[in-house]
Design a protein around this motif. Structure first.
Motif, PDB file in Angstrom:
ATOM      1  N   ARG A  70       0.839  -1.215   0.000  1.00  0.00           N
ATOM      2  CA  ARG A  70       0.000   0.000   0.000  1.00  0.00           C
ATOM      3  C   ARG A  70       0.861   1.246   0.000  1.00  0.00           C
ATOM      4  O   ARG A  70       0.541   2.227  -0.682  1.00  0.00           O
ATOM      5  N   LEU A  71       1.962   1.226   0.754  1.00  0.00           N
ATOM      6  CA  LEU A  71       2.842   2.389   0.814  1.00  0.00           C
ATOM      7  C   LEU A  71       3.473   2.660  -0.551  1.00  0.00           C
ATOM      8  O   LEU A  71       3.520   3.798  -1.011  1.00  0.00           O
ATOM      9  N   TYR A  72       3.939   1.605  -1.214  1.00  0.00           N
ATOM     10  CA  TYR A  72       4.541   1.777  -2.534  1.00  0.00           C
ATOM     11  C   TYR A  72       3.502   2.231  -3.551  1.00  0.00           C
ATOM     12  O   TYR A  72       3.798   3.047  -4.421  1.00  0.00           O
ATOM     13  N   ALA A  73       2.287   1.727  -3.434  1.00  0.00           N
ATOM     14  CA  ALA A  73       1.206   2.169  -4.328  1.00  0.00           C
ATOM     15  C   ALA A  73       0.898   3.641  -4.095  1.00  0.00           C
ATOM     16  O   ALA A  73       0.669   4.400  -5.047  1.00  0.00           O
ATOM     17  N   ALA A  74       0.923   4.064  -2.837  1.00  0.00           N
ATOM     18  CA  ALA A  74       0.674   5.471  -2.518  1.00  0.00           C
ATOM     19  C   ALA A  74       1.763   6.357  -3.099  1.00  0.00           C
ATOM     20  O   ALA A  74       1.492   7.431  -3.645  1.00  0.00           O
ATOM     21  N   GLN A  75       2.999   5.892  -2.996  1.00  0.00           N
ATOM     22  CA  GLN A  75       4.110   6.668  -3.538  1.00  0.00           C
ATOM     23  C   GLN A  75       4.033   6.727  -5.058  1.00  0.00           C
ATOM     24  O   GLN A  75       4.331   7.755  -5.653  1.00  0.00           O
ATOM     25  N   ALA A  76       3.621   5.644  -5.680  1.00  0.00           N
ATOM     26  CA  ALA A  76       3.482   5.628  -7.142  1.00  0.00           C
ATOM     27  C   ALA A  76       2.371   6.573  -7.580  1.00  0.00           C
ATOM     28  O   ALA A  76       2.493   7.263  -8.598  1.00  0.00           O
ATOM     29  N   ARG A  77       1.294   6.615  -6.805  1.00  0.00           N
ATOM     30  CA  ARG A  77       0.179   7.512  -7.138  1.00  0.00           C
ATOM     31  C   ARG A  77       0.584   8.975  -7.026  1.00  0.00           C
ATOM     32  O   ARG A  77       0.137   9.804  -7.794  1.00  0.00           O
ATOM     33  N   SER A  78       1.433   9.266  -6.034  1.00  0.00           N
ATOM     34  CA  SER A  78       1.826  10.656  -5.833  1.00  0.00           C
ATOM     35  C   SER A  78       3.052  11.041  -6.650  1.00  0.00           C
ATOM     36  O   SER A  78       3.434  12.203  -6.682  1.00  0.00           O
TER      37      SER A  78
END
Length: 84
Positions: A70-78
Motif C-alpha cells: 500500500r505504501l509503494y502504491a501510494a508513492q506511485a500515485r503521488s
C-alpha cells in the motif's frame, strides 16, 4: 441546461445525487487507504505488536507485506519514489 431538458431529467436527480455521494465516499476512502502517514502509523503499530508478543513473525511478515504494498502504491500515485 434548458427548461425542457431540466424538467425531463428531474426524476433522475436523486440517482445522480446518490452517484455523486458514492463517488465522494470512494475518493475519501482511497485517499485514506493510500495516505503514507496512515500506512506508516500502521507499520509502527504492527512493529509494536510484534515487540510485545501479540503476533508471531509469520503474521507480522504477512501484514507488513500488505502495508508496504500500500505504501509503494501510494508513492506511485503521488509520483514520489523511495527505495524498497
Amino acid at each position: 441546461m434548458g427548461l425542457v431538458s431540466g424538467l425531463l431529467l428531474l426524476p433522475l436527480a436523486p440517482a445522480r445525487g446518490v452517484v455523486w455521494v458514492a463517488e465522494k465516499l470512494q475518493e475519501t476512502a482511497e485517499r485514506e487507504l493510500y495516505d503514507p502517514g496512515v500506512v506508516r502509523a500502521q507499520l509502527a503499530a504492527l512493529n509494536r505488536e510484534l515487540d510485545e508478543g501479540l503476533i508471531d513473525i509469520d503474521e507480522f511478515e504477512a501484514e507488513e507485506e500488505k502495508l508496504l504494498d500500500r505504501l509503494y502504491a501510494a508513492q506511485a500515485r503521488s509520483g514520489t519514489r523511495y527505495g524498497r
